[in-house]
Motif scaffolding. Structure first.
Motif, PDB file in Angstrom:
ATOM      1  N   ASP A  69       0.812  -1.219   0.000  1.00 18.53           N
ATOM      2  CA  ASP A  69       0.000   0.000   0.000  1.00 18.53           C
ATOM      3  C   ASP A  69       0.848   1.272   0.000  1.00 18.53           C
ATOM      4  N   GLN A  70       2.144   1.141   0.284  1.00 20.22           N
ATOM      5  CA  GLN A  70       3.037   2.302   0.269  1.00 20.22           C
ATOM      6  C   GLN A  70       3.330   2.793  -1.151  1.00 20.22           C
ATOM      7  N   PHE A  71       2.885   2.037  -2.157  1.00 18.64           N
ATOM      8  CA  PHE A  71       3.048   2.484  -3.547  1.00 18.64           C
ATOM      9  C   PHE A  71       2.044   3.572  -3.922  1.00 18.64           C
ATOM     10  N   LYS A  72       1.032   3.787  -3.117  1.00 18.20           N
ATOM     11  CA  LYS A  72       0.025   4.799  -3.457  1.00 18.20           C
ATOM     12  C   LYS A  72       0.684   6.164  -3.627  1.00 18.20           C
ATOM     13  N   GLY A  73       0.427   6.789  -4.773  1.00 17.00           N
ATOM     14  CA  GLY A  73       1.006   8.092  -5.059  1.00 17.00           C
ATOM     15  C   GLY A  73       2.452   8.047  -5.507  1.00 17.00           C
ATOM     16  N   LYS A  74       3.005   6.852  -5.681  1.00 15.88           N
ATOM     17  CA  LYS A  74       4.412   6.698  -6.075  1.00 15.88           C
ATOM     18  C   LYS A  74       4.510   6.243  -7.530  1.00 15.88           C
ATOM     19  N   SER A  75       5.757   6.081  -8.010  1.00 11.89           N
ATOM     20  CA  SER A  75       6.014   5.643  -9.381  1.00 11.89           C
ATOM     21  C   SER A  75       6.724   4.300  -9.394  1.00 11.89           C
ATOM     22  N   VAL A  76       6.399   3.492 -10.389  1.00 18.07           N
ATOM     23  CA  VAL A  76       7.076   2.204 -10.577  1.00 18.07           C
ATOM     24  C   VAL A  76       7.537   2.101 -12.024  1.00 18.07           C
ATOM     25  N   GLY A  77       8.545   1.278 -12.258  1.00 16.38           N
ATOM     26  CA  GLY A  77       9.110   1.166 -13.601  1.00 16.38           C
ATOM     27  C   GLY A  77       8.845  -0.178 -14.257  1.00 16.38           C
TER      28      GLY A  77
ATOM     29  N   GLU B 217      -3.861   5.023  -8.809  1.00 14.81           N
ATOM     30  CA  GLU B 217      -3.133   5.197  -7.549  1.00 14.81           C
ATOM     31  C   GLU B 217      -1.621   5.127  -7.694  1.00 14.81           C
ATOM     32  N   VAL B 218      -1.128   4.564  -8.814  1.00 15.61           N
ATOM     33  CA  VAL B 218       0.308   4.384  -9.015  1.00 15.61           C
ATOM     34  C   VAL B 218       0.662   4.832 -10.433  1.00 15.61           C
ATOM     35  N   ALA B 219       1.787   5.523 -10.589  1.00 16.14           N
ATOM     36  CA  ALA B 219       2.262   5.922 -11.921  1.00 16.14           C
ATOM     37  C   ALA B 219       3.204   4.862 -12.466  1.00 16.14           C
ATOM     38  N   VAL B 220       2.853   4.272 -13.596  1.00 13.22           N
ATOM     39  CA  VAL B 220       3.695   3.252 -14.230  1.00 13.22           C
ATOM     40  C   VAL B 220       4.501   3.925 -15.337  1.00 13.22           C
ATOM     41  N   LEU B 221       5.851   3.879 -15.234  1.00 10.47           N
ATOM     42  CA  LEU B 221       6.729   4.553 -16.187  1.00 10.47           C
ATOM     43  C   LEU B 221       7.420   3.541 -17.097  1.00 10.47           C
ATOM     44  N   GLN B 222       7.515   3.878 -18.373  1.00 14.20           N
ATOM     45  CA  GLN B 222       8.196   3.059 -19.369  1.00 14.20           C
ATOM     46  C   GLN B 222       9.662   3.474 -19.421  1.00 14.20           C
ATOM     47  N   LEU B 223      10.579   2.521 -19.111  1.00 10.34           N
ATOM     48  CA  LEU B 223      11.993   2.888 -18.958  1.00 10.34           C
ATOM     49  C   LEU B 223      12.927   2.226 -19.975  1.00 10.34           C
ATOM     50  N   GLY B 224      12.444   1.303 -20.775  1.00  5.41           N
ATOM     51  CA  GLY B 224      13.280   0.763 -21.858  1.00  5.41           C
ATOM     52  C   GLY B 224      13.801  -0.635 -21.654  1.00  5.41           C
TER      53      GLY B 224
ATOM     54  N   LYS C 241      14.073   7.801  -9.025  1.00  6.72           N
ATOM     55  CA  LYS C 241      13.056   8.235  -9.985  1.00  6.72           C
ATOM     56  C   LYS C 241      11.801   7.360  -9.911  1.00  6.72           C
ATOM     57  N   VAL C 242      11.982   6.116  -9.497  1.00  7.78           N
ATOM     58  CA  VAL C 242      10.844   5.225  -9.264  1.00  7.78           C
ATOM     59  C   VAL C 242      11.031   4.584  -7.894  1.00  7.78           C
TER      60      VAL C 242
ATOM     61  N   ASP D  97       5.356  -5.039 -17.808  1.00  6.81           N
ATOM     62  CA  ASP D  97       4.189  -4.175 -17.612  1.00  6.81           C
ATOM     63  C   ASP D  97       3.011  -4.994 -17.089  1.00  6.81           C
ATOM     64  N   PHE D  98       2.774  -6.144 -17.724  1.00  4.60           N
ATOM     65  CA  PHE D  98       1.690  -7.007 -17.251  1.00  4.60           C
ATOM     66  C   PHE D  98       1.944  -7.451 -15.815  1.00  4.60           C
ATOM     67  N   ALA D  99       3.173  -7.897 -15.532  1.00 10.45           N
ATOM     68  CA  ALA D  99       3.501  -8.397 -14.198  1.00 10.45           C
ATOM     69  C   ALA D  99       3.297  -7.318 -13.139  1.00 10.45           C
ATOM     70  N   MET D 100       3.718  -6.096 -13.443  1.00  9.12           N
ATOM     71  CA  MET D 100       3.573  -5.008 -12.484  1.00  9.12           C
ATOM     72  C   MET D 100       2.097  -4.716 -12.221  1.00  9.12           C
ATOM     73  N   ARG D 101       1.314  -4.595 -13.268  1.00  4.54           N
ATOM     74  CA  ARG D 101      -0.108  -4.285 -13.101  1.00  4.54           C
ATOM     75  C   ARG D 101      -0.843  -5.437 -12.411  1.00  4.54           C
ATOM     76  N   TYR D 102      -0.451  -6.650 -12.753  1.00 11.12           N
ATOM     77  CA  TYR D 102      -1.074  -7.826 -12.130  1.00 11.12           C
ATOM     78  C   TYR D 102      -0.787  -7.843 -10.628  1.00 11.12           C
ATOM     79  N   ALA D 103       0.475  -7.605 -10.259  1.00  9.82           N
ATOM     80  CA  ALA D 103       0.848  -7.618  -8.845  1.00  9.82           C
ATOM     81  C   ALA D 103       0.151  -6.500  -8.079  1.00  9.82           C
ATOM     82  N   LEU D 104       0.141  -5.296  -8.641  1.00  4.80           N
ATOM     83  CA  LEU D 104      -0.507  -4.171  -7.965  1.00  4.80           C
ATOM     84  C   LEU D 104      -1.995  -4.446  -7.757  1.00  4.80           C
TER      85      LEU D 104
END
Length: 454
Positions: free
Chosen positions: A135-143, A169-176, A189-190, A152-159
């Motif tokens: 829950d500490q990811f709320k308002g934060k960014s992930v890569g 609630e979370v900003a998902v950033l594309q990093l390459g 940055k994330v 991307d799928f794994a991150m969204r699935y886990a969240l």
């Protein structure tokens, strides 16, 4: 007399030719392939990670050449671009993430999956130092590497499984790529990154905490596949057959030749860190890559469900639209794969200093998310020790979740029966929203077993 001799000579020559021709027809494909000119093809891979190990081993140990192929392996760091290159004919085969192949197919591209190399999620969710709860990811960014990718799928699935909305609630950033994700985590940055070996082990060495191992979520998923086009399957079936024969032998070699495979991993991963190489070899090549690389249609259905949230075409699609099992079934039913593995026993796993138990599902999940083991698991020394260790039957006590834990494993450890997982779930119902989704360093109350033997 001369006419008789000529007749006998002619019959001898004809008989010899016929005998030779018959013998030639019974020779294995390898002998015939060795006699013909090498066919040059380009094969793409879309990441520098342990998931590509089978391709690297097959290339470096000469199995493609054994089957008459001269392969140029090309790195294209984008599943979407890889799919476009397949359709354009610039490459012939690709080791590519399942979502990229499926999305391209949904858009009308002539792309089909012919083998499944990794049939579950291999990622681990690393966080900034000091973060201990999802829950500490709320308002934060992930890569993630790229939108629509496996990370991307794994991150969204886990969240989602931890009760967070990745869209609000979370900003998902594309990093390459994965090293870029780790660099962004280091720079602040994330606050989270979805990593796999060997980058995940580097994150661990740098002191970043792992919040979740995605294998703990017990999900069948088409993570890494071999893809080509249906046009090639139709026009050059022998080429596809030779490619997969070589690939299967490469998988076998990797599983049975530890030292040589570690050297190949060091070359492509560009590291001489023994811990990184050993972890990659054991956690991926030995544990997750199947001997018979069938794709997972259940795993493809999971991807379609995720894509279907935004794409109506995905909602109406069926998993069998995206695979062609003709070649892998032929190689399996003909006994080719079994013969390859009869030549040598699969290498035993040497226990690591911090072994990770094989993934398991704590409690039966919804039918569409049930996961069967991707491959036959090789038990480690710690697994055997746990099975033979005396059952701990304490009074109520606190327990900190570790990588690989499930409620059924904990019930077996503390009560001697995995069926008693509900005792732990009921005791932690206020904080444990779902019995299937634990996270590392989560605090659980293990109640006393008041009904032994039940």
């Amino acid at each position: 007399m001369k006419r008789v001799f000529d007749t006998i000579t002619t019959r001898f020559v004809v008989a010899t030719v016929m005998t030779f021709s018959a013998a030639l027809m019974t020779l294995p494909a390898t002998s015939l392939a060795a006699d013909r000119p090498l066919q040059k093809i380009n094969v793409a891979y879309s990441s520098i990670s342990g998931n590509i190990a089978p391709l690297w081993v097959t290339q470096d140990r000469g199995f493609f050449r054994k089957y008459g192929l001269e392969v140029q392996a090309v790195l294209i760091e984008s599943g979407t671009t890889t799919a476009q290159a397949l359709v354009a004919g610039d490459i012939t085969f690709a080791s590519v993430a399942g979502p990229a192949a499926i999305q391209s197919n949904l858009r009308g591209a002539d792309i089909v999956i012919i083998a499944g190399i990794i049939n579950t999620l291999t990622f681990q969710l690393y966080t900034e130092k000091g973060m201990t709860r999802p829950d500490q990811f709320k308002g934060k960014s992930v890569g993630v590497t790229r939108f629509g990718s496996a990370t991307d799928f794994a991150m969204r699935y886990a969240l989602d499984k931890y009760g967070l909305d990745a869209n609000k609630e979370v900003a998902v950033l594309q990093l390459g790529n994965q090293p870029a994700q780790l660099a962004a985590l280091e720079a602040g940055k994330v606050q989270g990154a979805m990593l796999s070996a060997p980058t995940s082990l580097r994150a661990k060495k740098m002191g970043f905490p792992m919040l979740a191992d995605l294998q703990m979520l017990g999900l069948e998923y088409q993570h890494t596949s071999v893809a080509t086009t249906r046009a090639l399957l139709k026009s050059k079936p022998d080429l596809v057959r030779d490619f997969m024969r070589a690939y299967i032998e490469g998988i076998h070699y990797g599983k049975t030749h530890r030292k040589e495979t570690l050297d190949i991993l060091a070359k492509y991963l560009r590291t001489d860190d023994k811990e990184v190489l050993e972890d990659t070899y054991e956690s991926i090549l030995l544990t997750l890559v199947p001997e018979k690389p069938y794709p997972t249609q259940k795993g493809i259905q999971v991807i379609l469900r995720e894509l279907g949230a935004k794409d109506p075409v995905a909602r109406s699609a069926r998993p069998e639209q995206f695979v062609d099992l003709t070649v892998i079934k032929e190689l399996d039913s003909s006994g080719f794969i079994d013969r390859v593995y009869k030549s040598a026993a699969v290498a035993k796993v040497t226990p690591r200093s911090e072994p990770t138990p094989a993934p398991a599902v704590a409690k039966p999940v919804a039918p569409e998310e049930k996961a069967k083991p991707a491959v036959k698991q090789v038990p480690t020394a710690s697994d055997k020790a746990q099975a033979s260790a005396p059952v701990v039957k304490p009074g109520a006590q606190e327990y900190t979740v570790k990588a690989g834990d499930t409620l059924s494993h904990l019930a077996l450890r503390f009560y001697g029966s995995s069926h008693k997982w509900d005792k732990i779930y009921q005791a932690d119902a206020r904080t444990l929203k779902n019995p299937d989704y634990l996270y590392i360093r989560q605090q659980l109350l293990i109640p006393a077993d008041e009904t032994p033997g039940t």
